[in-house]
Write a protein that holds these residues in place. Structure first.
Motif, PDB file in Angstrom:
ATOM      1  N   UNK A   1       0.862  -1.269   0.123  1.00  0.00           N
ATOM      2  CA  UNK A   1      -0.082  -0.086  -0.063  1.00  0.00           C
ATOM      3  C   UNK A   1       0.580   1.206   0.004  1.00  0.00           C
ATOM      4  N   UNK A   2       1.744   1.429   0.915  1.00  0.00           N
ATOM      5  CA  UNK A   2       2.687   2.538   0.864  1.00  0.00           C
ATOM      6  C   UNK A   2       3.545   2.876  -0.263  1.00  0.00           C
ATOM      7  N   UNK A   3       3.796   1.788  -1.045  1.00  0.00           N
ATOM      8  CA  UNK A   3       4.588   1.862  -2.055  1.00  0.00           C
ATOM      9  C   UNK A   3       3.815   2.002  -3.409  1.00  0.00           C
ATOM     10  N   UNK A   4       2.443   2.278  -3.051  1.00  0.00           N
ATOM     11  CA  UNK A   4       1.372   2.400  -4.324  1.00  0.00           C
ATOM     12  C   UNK A   4       1.182   1.133  -5.264  1.00  0.00           C
ATOM     13  N   UNK A   5       1.111   0.146  -4.678  1.00  0.00           N
ATOM     14  CA  UNK A   5       1.034  -1.295  -5.539  1.00  0.00           C
ATOM     15  C   UNK A   5      -0.508  -1.748  -5.185  1.00  0.00           C
ATOM     16  N   UNK A   6      -1.421  -0.742  -4.761  1.00  0.00           N
ATOM     17  CA  UNK A   6      -2.653  -1.152  -4.646  1.00  0.00           C
ATOM     18  C   UNK A   6      -3.844   0.127  -5.073  1.00  0.00           C
ATOM     19  N   UNK A   7      -4.778  -0.111  -5.714  1.00  0.00           N
ATOM     20  CA  UNK A   7      -5.456   0.749  -6.195  1.00  0.00           C
ATOM     21  C   UNK A   7      -6.414   1.204  -5.068  1.00  0.00           C
ATOM     22  N   UNK A   8      -7.019   2.774  -5.456  1.00  0.00           N
ATOM     23  CA  UNK A   8      -7.633   3.272  -4.161  1.00  0.00           C
ATOM     24  C   UNK A   8      -8.739   2.296  -3.714  1.00  0.00           C
ATOM     25  N   UNK A   9      -9.644   1.483  -4.659  1.00  0.00           N
ATOM     26  CA  UNK A   9     -10.447   0.568  -4.135  1.00  0.00           C
ATOM     27  C   UNK A   9      -9.879  -0.396  -3.202  1.00  0.00           C
ATOM     28  N   UNK A  10      -8.751  -0.893  -3.377  1.00  0.00           N
ATOM     29  CA  UNK A  10      -8.227  -1.992  -2.638  1.00  0.00           C
ATOM     30  C   UNK A  10      -7.787  -1.494  -1.272  1.00  0.00           C
ATOM     31  N   UNK A  11      -7.084  -0.460  -1.353  1.00  0.00           N
ATOM     32  CA  UNK A  11      -6.856   0.422  -0.001  1.00  0.00           C
ATOM     33  C   UNK A  11      -8.244   0.573   0.956  1.00  0.00           C
ATOM     34  N   UNK A  12      -9.085   1.094   0.314  1.00  0.00           N
ATOM     35  CA  UNK A  12     -10.446   1.355   0.878  1.00  0.00           C
ATOM     36  C   UNK A  12     -10.964   0.097   1.526  1.00  0.00           C
ATOM     37  N   UNK A  13     -10.778  -1.084   1.056  1.00  0.00           N
ATOM     38  CA  UNK A  13     -11.217  -2.251   1.274  1.00  0.00           C
ATOM     39  C   UNK A  13     -10.639  -2.675   2.427  1.00  0.00           C
ATOM     40  N   UNK A  14      -9.437  -2.218   2.963  1.00  0.00           N
ATOM     41  CA  UNK A  14      -8.598  -2.863   4.009  1.00  0.00           C
ATOM     42  C   UNK A  14      -9.263  -2.387   5.257  1.00  0.00           C
TER      43      UNK A  14
ATOM     44  N   UNK B   1       3.883   8.592  -4.840  1.00  0.00           N
ATOM     45  CA  UNK B   1       4.051   7.411  -6.086  1.00  0.00           C
ATOM     46  C   UNK B   1       2.763   7.264  -6.467  1.00  0.00           C
ATOM     47  N   UNK B   2       2.380   7.342  -7.819  1.00  0.00           N
ATOM     48  CA  UNK B   2       0.887   7.291  -8.368  1.00  0.00           C
ATOM     49  C   UNK B   2       0.341   5.879  -8.113  1.00  0.00           C
ATOM     50  N   UNK B   3      -0.888   5.891  -7.811  1.00  0.00           N
ATOM     51  CA  UNK B   3      -1.576   4.864  -7.627  1.00  0.00           C
ATOM     52  C   UNK B   3      -1.789   4.125  -8.740  1.00  0.00           C
ATOM     53  N   UNK B   4      -2.099   2.878  -8.784  1.00  0.00           N
ATOM     54  CA  UNK B   4      -2.392   2.155 -10.053  1.00  0.00           C
ATOM     55  C   UNK B   4      -3.773   2.223 -10.506  1.00  0.00           C
ATOM     56  N   UNK B   5      -4.000   2.352 -11.544  1.00  0.00           N
ATOM     57  CA  UNK B   5      -5.705   2.214 -12.091  1.00  0.00           C
ATOM     58  C   UNK B   5      -6.180   0.903 -11.871  1.00  0.00           C
ATOM     59  N   UNK B   6      -5.297   0.204 -12.293  1.00  0.00           N
ATOM     60  CA  UNK B   6      -5.898  -1.466 -12.098  1.00  0.00           C
ATOM     61  C   UNK B   6      -5.271  -2.234 -11.064  1.00  0.00           C
ATOM     62  N   UNK B   7      -5.763  -3.396 -10.456  1.00  0.00           N
ATOM     63  CA  UNK B   7      -5.176  -4.106  -9.654  1.00  0.00           C
ATOM     64  C   UNK B   7      -4.031  -4.872 -10.157  1.00  0.00           C
ATOM     65  N   UNK B   8      -2.998  -5.122  -9.361  1.00  0.00           N
ATOM     66  CA  UNK B   8      -2.133  -5.726  -9.858  1.00  0.00           C
ATOM     67  C   UNK B   8      -2.220  -7.129  -9.829  1.00  0.00           C
ATOM     68  N   UNK B   9      -3.479  -7.508  -9.416  1.00  0.00           N
ATOM     69  CA  UNK B   9      -3.856  -9.071  -9.457  1.00  0.00           C
ATOM     70  C   UNK B   9      -2.812  -9.953  -8.514  1.00  0.00           C
ATOM     71  N   UNK B  10      -2.240  -9.546  -7.432  1.00  0.00           N
ATOM     72  CA  UNK B  10      -1.444 -10.174  -6.561  1.00  0.00           C
ATOM     73  C   UNK B  10      -2.300 -11.120  -5.750  1.00  0.00           C
ATOM     74  N   UNK B  11      -1.857 -12.314  -5.622  1.00  0.00           N
ATOM     75  CA  UNK B  11      -2.690 -13.240  -4.876  1.00  0.00           C
ATOM     76  C   UNK B  11      -2.512 -12.756  -3.337  1.00  0.00           C
TER      77      UNK B  11
END
Length: 229
Positions: free
Chosen positions: A188-201, A218-228
């Motif tokens: 999260x802190x390195x902007x590897x999560x979308x806004x929606x993913x952060x809010x879901x935590x 660091x710009x947040x990604x627009x799409x999920x990285x899809x990490x398991x």
């Protein structure tokens, strides 16, 4: 602390190089979701070529002073694009004495390597090392890294609470507390999560303004990285 930093860098380097040499051509050609301009092979080129360029004195003073590194990074990746993973691994291990002297004053190299290790594993569908020994120190580095943008926005500190450990970006009452494991918080802190993913935590406080600070850092990604997870 400096010896520990050097040891951590070398340990992660061995993990990354060891994982990379086992990848086939298809995996090496895969795009890295966290760094979509790069393939896995190019990500490894970046990880090797940047410290080697610093050792060689090939990094402009403006970059060393905090200027935009992106033209340099692109140039290094292009310059060494034809090197095999085996050649890159040997090059990376060829200047250990110089690296050991450099690293205590270049903590960003360790932070970059640690973050990109997870990026590499995410690109090839591997969970990677989510309980790595280096994680505790790197969550502190990530929190310190975002604190400048948090403070510039006039916001109280960010904290991460795992349920058993708690780390904060600065002293004082936090305005936003992430309640998750350190690995997820680091992403999260390195902007590897979308806004929606952060809010879901799970969290305490209002994350909306903190998301703006993270996006500036660091710009947040627009799409999920899809990490398991």
């Amino acid at each position: 602390m400096s010896d520990r930093l050097v040891s951590m860098y070398f340990d992660i380097r061995e993990r990354v190089a060891g994982a990379a040499v086992l990848l086939d051509e298809r995996a090496l050609a895969a795009r890295v979701p966290a760094c979509p301009d790069w393939t896995v092979h190019q990500l490894v080129v970046h990880l090797v070529s940047m410290p080697m360029a610093i050792i060689a004195g090939d990094v402009p003073e403006t970059v060393m002073a905090g200027g935009d590194p992106n033209p340099l990074l692109r140039g290094l990746v292009d310059e060494h694009a034809d090197r095999s993973i085996g050649d890159l691994a040997r090059w990376w291990a060829s200047e250990d004495a110089a690296l050991a002297e450099l690293l205590p004053g270049a903590g960003l190299l360790l932070a970059d390597l640690f973050t990109h290790e997870s990026d590499l594993h995410g690109a090839v569908g591997s969970p990677g090392h989510r309980d790595a020994a280096e994680l505790a120190s790197q969550i502190d580095a990530a929190l310190a890294g975002v604190q400048k943008d948090v403070a510039a926005a006039g916001l109280p500190p960010i904290c991460v609470d795992t349920g058993t450990e708690r780390r904060c970006s600065a002293e004082g009452e936090p305005g936003w507390t992430l309640r998750c494991g350190f690995w997820e918080a680091h992403r999260v802190l390195n902007s590897r999560r979308t806004r929606e993913e952060v809010l879901a935590l799970a969290h305490d406080g209002d994350p909306s303004r903190y998301l703006e600070a993270l996006d500036r850092h660091l710009p947040l990604p627009a799409r999920s990285l899809g990490e398991h997870r």
